[in-house]
Design a protein around this motif. Structure first.
Motif, mmCIF file in Angstrom:
data_model
loop_
_atom_site.group_PDB
_atom_site.id
_atom_site.type_symbol
_atom_site.label_atom_id
_atom_site.label_comp_id
_atom_site.label_asym_id
_atom_site.label_seq_id
_atom_site.Cartn_x
_atom_site.Cartn_y
_atom_site.Cartn_z
ATOM 1 N N ALA A 112 0.845 -1.202 0.000
ATOM 2 C CA ALA A 112 0.000 0.000 0.000
ATOM 3 C C ALA A 112 0.872 1.241 0.000
ATOM 4 N N ARG A 113 0.355 2.289 -0.640
ATOM 5 C CA ARG A 113 1.004 3.594 -0.606
ATOM 6 C C ARG A 113 -0.044 4.613 -0.199
ATOM 7 N N LEU A 114 0.308 5.404 0.807
ATOM 8 C CA LEU A 114 -0.598 6.462 1.247
ATOM 9 C C LEU A 114 0.126 7.798 1.176
ATOM 10 N N THR A 115 -0.634 8.832 0.852
ATOM 11 C CA THR A 115 -0.080 10.176 0.706
ATOM 12 C C THR A 115 -0.832 11.136 1.613
ATOM 13 N N ALA A 116 -0.106 12.013 2.274
ATOM 14 C CA ALA A 116 -0.713 13.037 3.128
ATOM 15 C C ALA A 116 -0.143 14.404 2.767
ATOM 16 N N TRP A 117 -0.952 15.434 2.989
ATOM 17 C CA TRP A 117 -0.577 16.826 2.749
ATOM 18 C C TRP A 117 -0.773 17.561 4.068
ATOM 19 N N SER A 151 -0.141 -3.802 4.776
ATOM 20 C CA SER A 151 -1.506 -3.612 4.260
ATOM 21 C C SER A 151 -1.850 -2.131 4.276
ATOM 22 N N GLU A 152 -2.942 -1.788 3.585
ATOM 23 C CA GLU A 152 -3.379 -0.387 3.607
ATOM 24 C C GLU A 152 -3.858 0.005 4.997
ATOM 25 N N ASP A 153 -4.533 -0.913 5.695
ATOM 26 C CA ASP A 153 -5.001 -0.609 7.052
ATOM 27 C C ASP A 153 -3.817 -0.310 7.971
ATOM 28 N N HIS A 154 -2.757 -1.099 7.830
ATOM 29 C CA HIS A 154 -1.561 -0.877 8.651
ATOM 30 C C HIS A 154 -0.928 0.474 8.322
ATOM 31 N N ALA A 155 -0.850 0.782 7.030
ATOM 32 C CA ALA A 155 -0.275 2.053 6.600
ATOM 33 C C ALA A 155 -1.091 3.224 7.128
ATOM 34 N N PHE A 212 0.038 6.266 9.688
ATOM 35 C CA PHE A 212 -0.107 7.666 9.277
ATOM 36 C C PHE A 212 -0.919 8.450 10.305
ATOM 37 N N GLU A 213 -2.012 7.846 10.784
ATOM 38 C CA GLU A 213 -2.862 8.531 11.761
ATOM 39 C C GLU A 213 -2.109 8.781 13.061
ATOM 40 N N GLN A 214 -1.300 7.804 13.472
ATOM 41 C CA GLN A 214 -0.496 7.998 14.684
ATOM 42 C C GLN A 214 0.522 9.120 14.488
ATOM 43 N N LEU A 215 1.145 9.147 13.318
ATOM 44 C CA LEU A 215 2.120 10.205 13.021
ATOM 45 C C LEU A 215 1.461 11.574 13.062
#
Length: 480
Positions: A221-226, A292-296, A300-303
């Motif tokens: 999974a790849r997630l992106t945040a701004w 997994s995406e859930d793990h990613a 991210f949410e913790q960060l």
């Protein structure tokens, strides 16, 4: 028949007559991408194999004809176009574009120098693997040029520059010999590292014709945040938190100032730039997760929760789909285009130790504002690896062309002197080319320059390989 005609006929015999261009529209080869320089080639030659490259180099060595190697011609430092003399041979690697082999057990791919980066990425993906080098010009730049300039891009924070992704090279030397160093070995302690010598040498020591490169497993999974951040120091603090929370999953960390994003908003309003109006800086982060995406998403949410609590982030959005992630990256990649739409500008590709970047930006912003009232700073880049594109736009309403003519040298000196004070480099990923060759001696150790000249003299004693690039001619260089 004259020597000139005999030389060209020899080239036609070596590569085929239709692959030696001497007339017609050669502007695509003779004009650099930024339109900073246009030269005139003796001929444009397009060999179709390594043996043909070697034959061309041997012919040039016999005649003392200078060679300018060229890949996709997307460089930003005027390093791959001929000068105006009409005496230099432009050697294009476009026809050497094959994927020679993929070794999934060894996690390597071997490609020819003219292979377009995007095609290389696609070949790796088709094999279920990842080639992580990624930059804005990937649809037209070639891997030979990427290696010749040690290109960086957006994932250096995790995977390193082009040098770190290369395990072996095939190179045609200045004498027209072929060095086959395409071994996919990760350990080979048998003397000087010739591979690393040719990478980043901008065609001044030899011509890269093929490379064996590292591949990686595709992330699950790849997630992106701004994220909006209140200062450059806050961006650096966020980077530290990202390393702690995401570890090796942090594959992208870009920073953009408000003015750079305002140009995107002005010239490409359809891109809908988020959060920039109320924040001096924004950060774009990418998390690649192999679980997994859930793990990613949980990481991210913790960060972001930790970042909001520590006030290094004031607001943030996480892309909910691949389309949204691509849209956020498209905003970042549109900054240079928006800057070009705004008018002529002065580009800088500098690196500074990450810990010193906040001080560098603060001091240099104040310095330029004092020396050139109204100057506008387009500051963005790869904060994750300490590389900023610290670009300068003319004051609003002024003649941009006149501004460049009158102020470019002064601004370069102000910026580069500040970079030196903060122990940085005047070129992080674009190379020296001819644009910075005369400037380099002011900021490079005399001992380092002496060693570089000795290597150049040893490997290219005639001085025919991309002359005037990286090392400017001078009394100490014996014309090289």
């Amino acid at each position: 028949m004259g020597t000139h005609d005999a030389f060209l006929d020899g080239l036609r015999l070596a590569v085929g007559a239709r692959h030696v261009l001497t007339d017609g529209e050669l502007g695509a080869y003779e004009q650099d991408w930024r339109r900073r320089a246009r030269g005139r080639a003796l001929a444009v030659v397009l060999p179709g194999s390594t043996d043909e490259v070697a034959a061309v180099v041997r012919a040039c060595a016999r005649q003392g004809v200078a060679i300018v190697p060229q890949g996709g011609n997307t460089g930003l430092s005027v390093g791959s176009v001929p000068d105006a003399s009409g005496t230099q041979l432009l050697l294009s690697l476009k026809r050497l574009h094959a994927v020679r082999a993929i070794d999934t057990a060894n996690l390597t791919i071997t490609v020819e120098a003219g292979c377009v980066l995007q095609d290389l990425q696609a070949a790796a993906e088709d094999a279920g693997l990842l080639f992580p080098l990624s930059l804005a010009a990937e649809g037209s730049c070639s891997i030979g040029g990427n290696l010749a300039t040690n290109a960086g891009g957006t994932q250096v924070v995790r995977y390193g520059n082009a040098r770190e992704l290369c395990l072996g090279l095939e190179v045609v030397t200045a004498r027209g010999e072929v060095w086959d160093g395409l071994s996919g070995l990760r350990k080979d302690n048998t003397g000087y590292d010739l591979r690393d010598l040719f990478i980043g040498s901008e065609g001044t020591l030899g011509i890269i014709t093929a490379a064996t490169l590292k591949l990686y497993p595709q992330p699950a999974a790849r997630l992106t945040a701004w994220a909006a951040v209140p200062s450059m120091q806050a961006a650096v603090d966020l980077l530290g938190l990202a390393h702690r929370h995401l570890g090796a999953g942090l594959t992208g960390f870009e920073v953009m100032n408000r003015f750079s994003l305002s140009l995107v908003d002005k010239h490409y309003p359809q891109l809908r730039v988020p959060l920039f109006r109320d924040s001096p800086w924004c950060v774009l982060l990418e998390n690649s997760d192999h679980e997994s995406e859930d793990h990613a998403r949980a990481l991210f949410e913790q960060l972001l929760e930790s970042a909001l609590e520590s006030a290094c982030v004031t607001d943030a959005v996480v892309a909910e789909s691949l389309a949204q992630a691509k849209a956020l990256w498209h905003i970042r990649e549109s900054i240079p285009l928006a800057q070009a739409e705004e008018g002529l500008n002065i580009k800088h590709d500098i690196s500074v130790p990450i810990s010193r970047i906040p001080a560098f930006v603060t001091e240099t912003d104040v310095l330029l504002a004092r020396e050139i009232p109204g100057v506008r700073l387009v500051d963005f880049g790869h904060l994750g690896d300490g590389n900023l594109h610290y670009n300068v736009q003319a004051p609003e309403g002024t003649d941009a062309a006149a501004f460049l003519r009158e102020q470019e040298e002064r601004i370069n000196t102000l910026v580069f002197d500040s970079v030196a004070r903060h122990q940085g480099s005047i070129s992080a990923e674009h190379g020296i080319g001819s644009l910075k060759a005369a400037t380099l001696p002011r900021y490079k150790s005399p001992v380092a320059l002496g060693l570089m000249r000795a290597i150049k003299q040893a490997l290219d004693p005639q001085g025919i390989m991309n002359p005037g690039r990286v090392l400017a001619p001078g009394p100490a260089s014996d014309g090289v």
